[in-house]
Design a protein around this motif. Sequence first.
Motif, PDB file in Angstrom:
ATOM      1  N   GLY A 369       0.826  -1.199   0.000  1.00 23.18           N
ATOM      2  CA  GLY A 369       0.000   0.000   0.000  1.00 23.18           C
ATOM      3  C   GLY A 369       0.861   1.249   0.000  1.00 23.18           C
ATOM      4  O   GLY A 369       1.992   1.238   0.486  1.00 23.18           O
ATOM      5  N   VAL A 380      -5.335   4.716   0.666  1.00 26.99           N
ATOM      6  CA  VAL A 380      -4.150   3.859   0.559  1.00 26.99           C
ATOM      7  C   VAL A 380      -4.411   2.802  -0.511  1.00 26.99           C
ATOM      8  O   VAL A 380      -4.863   1.691  -0.198  1.00 26.99           O
ATOM      9  CB  VAL A 380      -3.799   3.206   1.909  1.00 26.99           C
ATOM     10  CG1 VAL A 380      -2.498   2.400   1.796  1.00 26.99           C
ATOM     11  CG2 VAL A 380      -3.658   4.256   3.003  1.00 26.99           C
ATOM     12  N   THR A 421       2.840  -0.868   4.158  1.00 24.38           N
ATOM     13  CA  THR A 421       2.565   0.444   3.564  1.00 24.38           C
ATOM     14  C   THR A 421       3.835   1.264   3.446  1.00 24.38           C
ATOM     15  O   THR A 421       4.652   1.304   4.376  1.00 24.38           O
ATOM     16  CB  THR A 421       1.521   1.214   4.395  1.00 24.38           C
ATOM     17  OG1 THR A 421       0.281   0.498   4.379  1.00 24.38           O
ATOM     18  CG2 THR A 421       1.289   2.605   3.827  1.00 24.38           C
ATOM     19  N   ASN A 423       4.923   5.130   2.923  1.00 21.60           N
ATOM     20  CA  ASN A 423       4.344   6.468   3.085  1.00 21.60           C
ATOM     21  C   ASN A 423       5.396   7.522   2.731  1.00 21.60           C
ATOM     22  O   ASN A 423       6.320   7.768   3.503  1.00 21.60           O
ATOM     23  CB  ASN A 423       3.860   6.656   4.526  1.00 21.60           C
ATOM     24  CG  ASN A 423       3.081   7.954   4.709  1.00 21.60           C
ATOM     25  OD1 ASN A 423       2.948   8.751   3.784  1.00 21.60           O
ATOM     26  ND2 ASN A 423       2.576   8.175   5.903  1.00 21.60           N
ATOM     27  N   ASN A 438      -1.334   1.209   9.303  1.00 23.96           N
ATOM     28  CA  ASN A 438      -2.585   0.947   8.593  1.00 23.96           C
ATOM     29  C   ASN A 438      -3.124  -0.425   9.018  1.00 23.96           C
ATOM     30  O   ASN A 438      -2.711  -1.460   8.506  1.00 23.96           O
ATOM     31  CB  ASN A 438      -2.331   0.993   7.077  1.00 23.96           C
ATOM     32  CG  ASN A 438      -3.606   0.933   6.282  1.00 23.96           C
ATOM     33  OD1 ASN A 438      -4.675   1.300   6.761  1.00 23.96           O
ATOM     34  ND2 ASN A 438      -3.505   0.465   5.046  1.00 23.96           N
ATOM     35  N   MET A 444       4.979   0.194   8.749  1.00 24.88           N
ATOM     36  CA  MET A 444       4.906   1.215   7.702  1.00 24.88           C
ATOM     37  C   MET A 444       6.258   1.913   7.612  1.00 24.88           C
ATOM     38  O   MET A 444       6.830   2.315   8.631  1.00 24.88           O
ATOM     39  CB  MET A 444       3.818   2.239   8.019  1.00 24.88           C
ATOM     40  CG  MET A 444       3.740   3.392   7.027  1.00 24.88           C
ATOM     41  SD  MET A 444       2.536   4.665   7.486  1.00 24.88           S
ATOM     42  CE  MET A 444       1.004   3.761   7.347  1.00 24.88           C
TER      43      MET A 444
END
Length: 504
Positions: A369, A380, A421, A423, A438, A444
């Motif tokens: 994601g 996402v 994820t 980011n 998430n 993440m």
Amino acid sequence: MAQVLEFRLPDLGEGLTEAEIVRWLVRVGDVVAVDQPVVEVETAKAMVEVPCPYEGVVTARFGEEGTELPVGAPLLAVAVGAPAEAAAEPSGNVLVGYGTSAAPARRRRVRSPQPGVRLANAAAREAEPAGVVAPAALGTASAAAVPASAVPSPPPHTAVPQPAALGRTPHEADSGQPDGPVPVISPLVRRLARENGVNLRQLAGSGPDGLILRADVEDVLKATRGRPAGTPAVTATSPSAAGPMANSHTPGAPATTPEAASVAGADTGTRGVSGSGTRVPLRGVRGAVADKLARSRREIPDATCWVDADATELLHARTVMNATGGPRISLLALLARICTAALARFPELNSTVDMEAREVVRLDRVHLGFAAQTERGLVVPVVRDAHTRDADSLTAEFARLTEAARAGTLTPGELTGGTFTLNNYGVFGVDGSTPIINHPEAAMLGVGRIVPKPWVHEGELAIRQVVQLSLTFDHRVCDGGTAGGFLRYVADCVEQPAVLLRTL
């Protein structure tokens, strides 16, 4: 003889139970074809068009734009049969997120030769917003129902679903006026009058047969605002109310009862706080994000570690790749390739926690994601099987999903199922962050902006392109040694992209 069929909000899938009406694509009196999109709705996952499974004439719409409806609530009433020369067999193609099987037919207005029908349809189109709201569908069983005179009439020989009962607002019930419903174009007009203390029984409607339109109530409110303070309004609620009260919803509005004042206070967010404000409903995409982040904070014991890395060589490698021709490789794709290589070495971070079984489930596929900011909020999108993709494939998929996110056309399947994820909050001009995981993922990776900074390179002070990397992880799936090893490997690949050659 025409038959009226009721089209209800279909099952949205992915555990979705409600949707907000964003925009109606048809009006009462329009002819619709099978699988023609009739309404645009926003779910917690995406904004999509809903196709109608019937062909015929729209006789009623249930719900105004901005209304949130549960799955199974009525959307449209469609008259099928002789008047529309339509088949009553549904197509079955009504799932949200899936396209229609044919292009939408041209929409034309059906005009009835009966004067009463034309007047009712004209009144419905004049009202703002247009349409008929079904109180049962909105979950307001105690709210005033729509009078029969306010429902737009269909073409000849067409039956129209009528509300179960006719009701009155509390002001009308207590005013001592004659019984019977007041002819009002829609429940929203009743609510507007109730919240601002306007007695509908004292209004002469400008619509057909004395139908009270929204403009009639707004004209009264405008006239009331121009009066000196303390002057009673002609259309105020009954004198038996316990004194005049200032309405926080509309400055200078007429006196209201305590009940009306409490409703107005609830709408403007002034209840329990000093001063006035604006309430923004947490629904749709924003509501889903709020629920997921709150759950993450409640359930996941997270921790964050970070490191500064020299990204000069990574940027140079990308420049060389793009100089060879072909589609340009994005920096996000290179970072994603680094992530998948790191997860292969540290699979603990590509996992989820099953608290009922008290087990950590390590996943064998990486569905990556990435955070994308849109006008509707943070979403996402998920790149499926990111561990099997090269930089070219990752770049193309990131571009496709980002465009779909901005257009609001992501399907529920493209927004769910992520296992890790990435980011890139550096696009907002910030160096570092401690993001919220998430849920139900376990980690993440955050990437800050890349900026030139003084850096010791090969024993000498130099200006290098430096980036801060942060890893927020679920402390239940691993300890700090594993998280630190993952982050250090990512930083080594950023500083020396040749490290990735081991995994190619």
